[in-house]
Design a protein around this motif. Sequence first.
Motif, PDB file in Angstrom:
ATOM      1  N   GLU A 188     -38.173  12.916  19.504  1.00  0.00           N
ATOM      2  CA  GLU A 188     -38.306  14.112  20.345  1.00  0.00           C
ATOM      3  C   GLU A 188     -37.135  14.236  21.316  1.00  0.00           C
ATOM      4  OE1 GLU A 188     -43.184  14.458  20.648  1.00  0.00           O
ATOM      5  OE2 GLU A 188     -42.098  13.029  21.926  1.00  0.00           O
TER       6      GLU A 188
ATOM      7  N   ALA B 140     -34.017  15.360  19.508  1.00  0.00           N
ATOM      8  CA  ALA B 140     -34.065  16.797  19.222  1.00  0.00           C
ATOM      9  C   ALA B 140     -33.699  17.617  20.465  1.00  0.00           C
ATOM     10  CB  ALA B 140     -35.452  17.189  18.723  1.00  0.00           C
ATOM     11  N   LEU B 141     -34.169  17.187  21.635  1.00  0.00           N
ATOM     12  CA  LEU B 141     -33.801  17.875  22.876  1.00  0.00           C
ATOM     13  C   LEU B 141     -32.301  17.778  23.129  1.00  0.00           C
ATOM     14  CD1 LEU B 141     -36.605  16.970  25.464  1.00  0.00           C
ATOM     15  CD2 LEU B 141     -36.090  19.229  24.527  1.00  0.00           C
ATOM     16  N   CYS B 142     -31.754  16.577  22.920  1.00  0.00           N
ATOM     17  CA  CYS B 142     -30.323  16.385  23.154  1.00  0.00           C
ATOM     18  C   CYS B 142     -29.486  17.200  22.183  1.00  0.00           C
ATOM     19  CB  CYS B 142     -29.967  14.901  23.057  1.00  0.00           C
ATOM     20  SG  CYS B 142     -30.626  13.910  24.423  1.00  0.00           S
ATOM     21  N   ASP B 143     -29.972  17.359  20.961  1.00  0.00           N
ATOM     22  CA  ASP B 143     -29.258  18.199  19.996  1.00  0.00           C
ATOM     23  C   ASP B 143     -29.172  19.641  20.478  1.00  0.00           C
ATOM     24  OD1 ASP B 143     -28.839  16.066  18.321  1.00  0.00           O
ATOM     25  OD2 ASP B 143     -30.530  16.524  16.990  1.00  0.00           O
ATOM     26  N   LYS B 144     -30.155  20.048  21.303  1.00  0.00           N
ATOM     27  CA  LYS B 144     -30.159  21.397  21.892  1.00  0.00           C
ATOM     28  C   LYS B 144     -29.505  21.414  23.272  1.00  0.00           C
ATOM     29  CE  LYS B 144     -34.593  22.402  19.647  1.00  0.00           C
ATOM     30  NZ  LYS B 144     -36.038  22.719  19.895  1.00  0.00           N
ATOM     31  N   ARG B 145     -28.888  20.266  23.640  1.00  0.00           N
ATOM     32  CA  ARG B 145     -28.273  20.107  24.956  1.00  0.00           C
ATOM     33  C   ARG B 145     -29.291  20.300  26.082  1.00  0.00           C
ATOM     34  NH1 ARG B 145     -22.133  22.651  24.514  1.00  0.00           N
ATOM     35  NH2 ARG B 145     -21.539  21.448  22.654  1.00  0.00           N
ATOM     36  N   ALA B 146     -30.519  19.837  25.813  1.00  0.00           N
ATOM     37  CA  ALA B 146     -31.599  19.956  26.791  1.00  0.00           C
ATOM     38  C   ALA B 146     -32.215  18.609  27.118  1.00  0.00           C
ATOM     39  CB  ALA B 146     -32.684  20.913  26.275  1.00  0.00           C
TER      40      ALA B 146
END
Length: 301
Positions: free
Chosen positions: A218, A221-227
């Motif tokens: 999880e 996935a957030l880091c892939d969205k720069r979040a």
Amino acid sequence: MGRRKKGDIVNGWLVLDKDVGPTSTDMVNKTRWLLNARKAGHAGTLDPLASGLLPIAFGEATKCISMLVDAEKTYTFTIRWGVQTETDDREGAAIATSDNRPDADRIRAALPAYLGTVWQSPPAYSAIKINGERAYDLAREGDPQDIPERQVEIHELDLLDMPDDDHARFRMVCGKGTYVRSLARDLGRDLGTFGHVADLRRNAVGAFTEQSAISLAEFTALCDKRAGHEALLPVETALDDIPALALTGEQANRLRNGQPVRVLNFTSPDDQTICVMHDQKPVALARYRAEMVEPVRVFNL
């Protein structure tokens, strides 16, 4: 000219729900890379066999790690009866067996002896240093050490269920330095058999619980969205269980400069560690003594 530090300034806590398999250091390195963080560390090792909460500190949160290492922890675990292993968990080779199997009544009757302040011998395969070397390194080299007993605190210990005659599930709330593997080993012997940890999960560390945890998948996935920063908790989250003291801006600046501050009408035992706040942000970890607040670790936030 000094060498430029690599990485971004990232401050806060990531409460990672670690899977079985990777080491705690693996998880620190992976999450630090995902955030491109300049500085990171973890608050209490989880063995590769174990899953559950691994609080990872970034930046200024690393100054709180010692507080969290000392915090109360909650575990759920399964003991496999009848087999002793060299590591006191399922990863080690079997070194002794027994046909004896305790029933639920015998197990519950034995548990009160493990509550409160008790003596415990850490496993030979542990991260404790002996003459500068890790105990597990010595054990792997064929020179396992008898590590001296130490006192630990076990606040709660309950039998949850018994899936079959060979296994029993438990929940434990304990203080720092308590080894679940040692408890499984000792409890098995007290019950006339052997025991080792078949699985282990850490459910809580201080103020951090499973409700605030996130899996590596999880978080990735957030880091892939720069979040990825959205998953971080504030630095002071780890300090929820110690007294807080709000100071004026002038007093806060004195503490930041390493100077003590006199505070009246504050009730706290001498030598109590407190969290000093200003404008709803942590200023320092400090020690209160005889109406004086002395900075111990100053936050640069």
